[in-house]
Structures are given as C-alpha cells and as structure tokens.
Motif scaffolding. Structure first.
Motif, PDB file in Angstrom:
ATOM      1  N   ASP A 187      -1.043   4.301  12.799  1.00 47.84           N
ATOM      2  CA  ASP A 187      -0.746   5.305  11.926  1.00 47.84           C
ATOM      3  C   ASP A 187      -1.584   5.579  10.703  1.00 47.84           C
ATOM      4  O   ASP A 187      -1.951   6.665  10.410  1.00 47.84           O
ATOM      5  N   MET A 188      -1.829   4.279  10.133  1.00 45.75           N
ATOM      6  CA  MET A 188      -2.478   4.336   8.767  1.00 45.75           C
ATOM      7  C   MET A 188      -3.911   4.941   8.942  1.00 45.75           C
ATOM      8  O   MET A 188      -4.339   5.750   8.069  1.00 45.75           O
ATOM      9  N   ALA A 189      -4.407   4.534   9.928  1.00 43.43           N
ATOM     10  CA  ALA A 189      -5.946   5.083  10.273  1.00 43.43           C
ATOM     11  C   ALA A 189      -5.951   6.561  10.410  1.00 43.43           C
ATOM     12  O   ALA A 189      -6.928   7.087   9.952  1.00 43.43           O
ATOM     13  N   ALA A 246       0.744  -1.066   0.093  1.00 42.09           N
ATOM     14  CA  ALA A 246      -0.064   0.140   0.074  1.00 42.09           C
ATOM     15  C   ALA A 246       0.777   1.093   0.225  1.00 42.09           C
ATOM     16  O   ALA A 246       0.643   2.291  -0.774  1.00 42.09           O
ATOM     17  N   ALA A 247       2.085   1.366   0.850  1.00 40.91           N
ATOM     18  CA  ALA A 247       2.714   2.338   1.002  1.00 40.91           C
ATOM     19  C   ALA A 247       3.577   2.600  -0.308  1.00 40.91           C
ATOM     20  O   ALA A 247       3.704   3.779  -0.682  1.00 40.91           O
ATOM     21  N   ALA A 248       4.031   1.532  -0.821  1.00 43.38           N
ATOM     22  CA  ALA A 248       4.936   1.623  -2.318  1.00 43.38           C
ATOM     23  C   ALA A 248       4.158   2.079  -3.411  1.00 43.38           C
ATOM     24  O   ALA A 248       4.445   2.357  -4.373  1.00 43.38           O
ATOM     25  N   GLN A 261       3.209   8.011   3.685  1.00 42.71           N
ATOM     26  CA  GLN A 261       4.157   8.229   4.915  1.00 42.71           C
ATOM     27  C   GLN A 261       3.832   7.684   6.220  1.00 42.71           C
ATOM     28  O   GLN A 261       4.696   7.276   7.061  1.00 42.71           O
ATOM     29  N   ALA A 262       2.561   7.928   6.561  1.00 39.17           N
ATOM     30  CA  ALA A 262       2.017   7.205   7.824  1.00 39.17           C
ATOM     31  C   ALA A 262       2.316   5.684   7.997  1.00 39.17           C
ATOM     32  O   ALA A 262       2.673   5.171   8.866  1.00 39.17           O
ATOM     33  N   VAL A 263       1.932   4.755   7.012  1.00 36.79           N
ATOM     34  CA  VAL A 263       2.373   3.537   6.867  1.00 36.79           C
ATOM     35  C   VAL A 263       3.778   3.320   7.086  1.00 36.79           C
ATOM     36  O   VAL A 263       4.251   2.263   7.543  1.00 36.79           O
ATOM     37  N   LEU A 264       4.633   3.969   6.466  1.00 37.87           N
ATOM     38  CA  LEU A 264       5.960   3.939   6.660  1.00 37.87           C
ATOM     39  C   LEU A 264       6.422   4.122   7.931  1.00 37.87           C
ATOM     40  O   LEU A 264       7.524   3.648   8.520  1.00 37.87           O
TER      41      LEU A 264
END
Length: 329
Positions: free
Chosen positions: A164-166, A78-80, A93-96
């Motif tokens: 973080d993702m949420a 998802a992040a990439a 950025q949040a996922v990372l």
C-alpha cells in the motif's frame, strides 16, 4: 526452516560486505514478509544480515522542502510523523491501511518496498511459479486469479504487488536511495520496479547486494490535498482488490494538477499517467473524472475471473477524485 547464520552489523559498509557476492545472504528488516517465506520454504537464506541497528531510521526535512524517510523507519513511525500526515496524508493513510499495528511496529519502509507478492502459487513450493522457479510456468493464469493483475501482466506472471505504501509513494514521485560498495545512488520509484515481462523473478533494478537506505519525497503543492482509499474483501487487514492514491489541485473548477496511482492491479504500483493527462487543465467534474478513468483502463486485460477489477478501479478513481474536488470549493 533451514539453519542460517545471523549477523547484526553497526555500519552500512559492514552490512554490504556481508551480502555482496554471497548468493545465500539477505538483508533482514522487520522480517514480516521474509520470515513467513522462510517458514514456507520459498526463501532459504544461509545468512541473514539484520539492518535494523544501522543509522537509517527517522524522518527528516530535505533540502528544497521535501522529506527523507529512513529505510529502517518502522511503518508505524512513518505513518504517525506529523509532517508526513500534514504534507503527504495519502501516504500516512496508505501505511495505516496496510497491516495491523503489531505488523506496522515491526515492518520497515525499505522492506515494504521489497516485499514479495502474496500470490498463493508463489508461496507454495509444490506449485509451478515463474517468479519462484523461472521457466516452470504461471499457475495463476488458468487457476485462482480473482485478485491478480489486469494491467501490465505477461504470460509469465499475473501476480500483483502487495504494498500500500508504495502506491502512495508512486503518486508523489518518490526517489529510492541505496548504497553499494561503489557509493550512494538514487533512482525514481517510477523506474525502480521492472516490467514483469519474461523474467518475473527480477522485480527491481537494485544491483545484487545493494541496500536501500532511504526514500525521499519532493516538495509538492498538490500532495497535502491527497487521499488513499483501499477496497478489500474484509473489513480487517487484507491485501487490496484495488486501491488508489490520488491528489488533486483545482482552481475555479479547473484541474491544475492531478496525481493518481493504483494498487492491486499490476505487478508494481501503477502510476495512472494517461488519466492524469486527460485531467490536466480540464473541468473538475464527475464526467471528466470518469473519462480519465476510462482512458487509463482502456489498456486493461482482465483474466477469466478478475474483470470486476476494471469496474472497481473506474468507480474508485471517479469517487476519490470527486471527493477531492469537493474539498477545494
């Protein structure tokens, strides 16, 4: 761990029938949270239904210009994804920022939304915890709570949501899709998490046995101009003291649109709608950003040892919005 059955269904309805009506059954995604809780004796499922092989992964375009992220998509994927990075950079950025590469390679988007609090009292079955054992009390209120909630908490629970993702999804008005035996359903993320109230053991509105299948992100003109920042106690991966996902659209020095969500301050991602209202059609200045932060945080109720979070959140809102405004000049 206690003995449990393990199943790997290939169809969504097959997975649902294995869980619905079975109080001891739980879905298993990446297991980065659930397995730890099983080791601690907090969760003791009698049946695990592995959903990773269901056709629920991937990122695709949605009608109307948004994106749909499948529930079993790993956090790393998802992040990439180039469209996530281009159109919703704060989400990437949040996922990372959320975990190490090894954990992101296993953790799933659906599981991330449902992860349980990292409160030490919740993770310790020898301690009273209303979230784990309703009616037993909240040890954190008078105990160790320096990283607990300052907004929206109750006398029954002061724990924070760890995702973080949420937080980024909350800022972008994400919608959660889920399946039950009755069919497909959707609910805005803003309505997905329940207020902590007197029943902190009930965290979401998901019906028993429901399976998250995807998260959809609506098209947004402001989301490409977004940023996620996380303040934590060590440089390596740790849960947020306070975090922010913010997006800002400024035209000729005036705020046309603002999106702000905070993490590490409440039992769920905290959408800062009061601050957004203060900013709307106002000057894009540090003074205005500070005023918006103060208005949002006027509802804060810090505990004995976590008042620093109010100051930290105020400074973080002002700093990130100032940086975003500077980019639009």
């Amino acid at each position: 761990m206690k003995e449990f059955a393990y199943h790997r269904p290939s169809q969504i309805r097959e997975a649902l029938t294995m869980v619905v009506g079975n109080e001891g059954a739980q879905y298993l995604g990446g297991g980065t949270n659930l397995v730890d809780l099983m080791k601690d004796g907090v969760e003791m499922p009698t049946r695990l239904v592995d959903v990773r092989h269901l056709p629920l992964d991937g990122v695709r375009a949605a009608p109307g210009g948004g994106l749909v992220i499948g529930a079993t998509t790993t956090n790393s994927d998802a992040a990439a994804h180039p469209e996530v990075r281009r159109r919703y950079p704060a989400l990437s950025q949040a996922v990372l920022a959320g975990a190490s590469g090894q954990l992101r390679n296993m953790a799933t988007v659906g599981g991330n939304l449902l992860q349980r609090t990292r409160c030490a009292y919740y993770a310790d079955p020898s301690q009273p915890c209303n979230k784990r054992s309703p009616g037993s009390g909240c040890s954190a209120i008078t105990g160790e709570h320096h990283n607990h909630a300052v907004l929206g908490w109750s006398d029954h629970c002061v724990a924070t949501h760890p995702s973080d993702m949420a937080v980024a999804l909350a800022a972008f008005d994400a919608v959660v899709r889920y399946e039950t035996l009755d069919g497909t359903h959707e609910i805005p993320l803003s309505e997905f998490y329940l207020p902590v109230g007197a029943t902190p053991q009930h965290e979401t509105v998901l019906p028993s046995g429901a399976l998250i299948t995807a998260v959809s992100l609506p098209k947004s003109a402001v989301s490409p101009r977004s940023q996620y920042r996380k303040v934590r106690e060590r440089a390596s991966y740790a849960f947020a003291n306070v975090s922010i996902a913010a997006a800002l659209d400024v035209h000729e020095g005036t705020v046309r649109s603002a999106r702000i969500a905070l993490g590490g301050v409440a039992s769920c991602p905290w959408r800062a709608r009061v601050a957004e209202s203060v900013l709307q059609d106002g000057a894009a200045t540090a003074d205005k950003f500070r005023a918006a932060a103060d208005a949002e945080l006027s509802a804060a109720k810090p505990l004995r040892d976590n008042g620093y979070k109010v100051t930290l959140a105020r400074n973080l809102i002002e700093a990130v919005l100032t940086e975003l405004a500077a980019r639009t000049k």
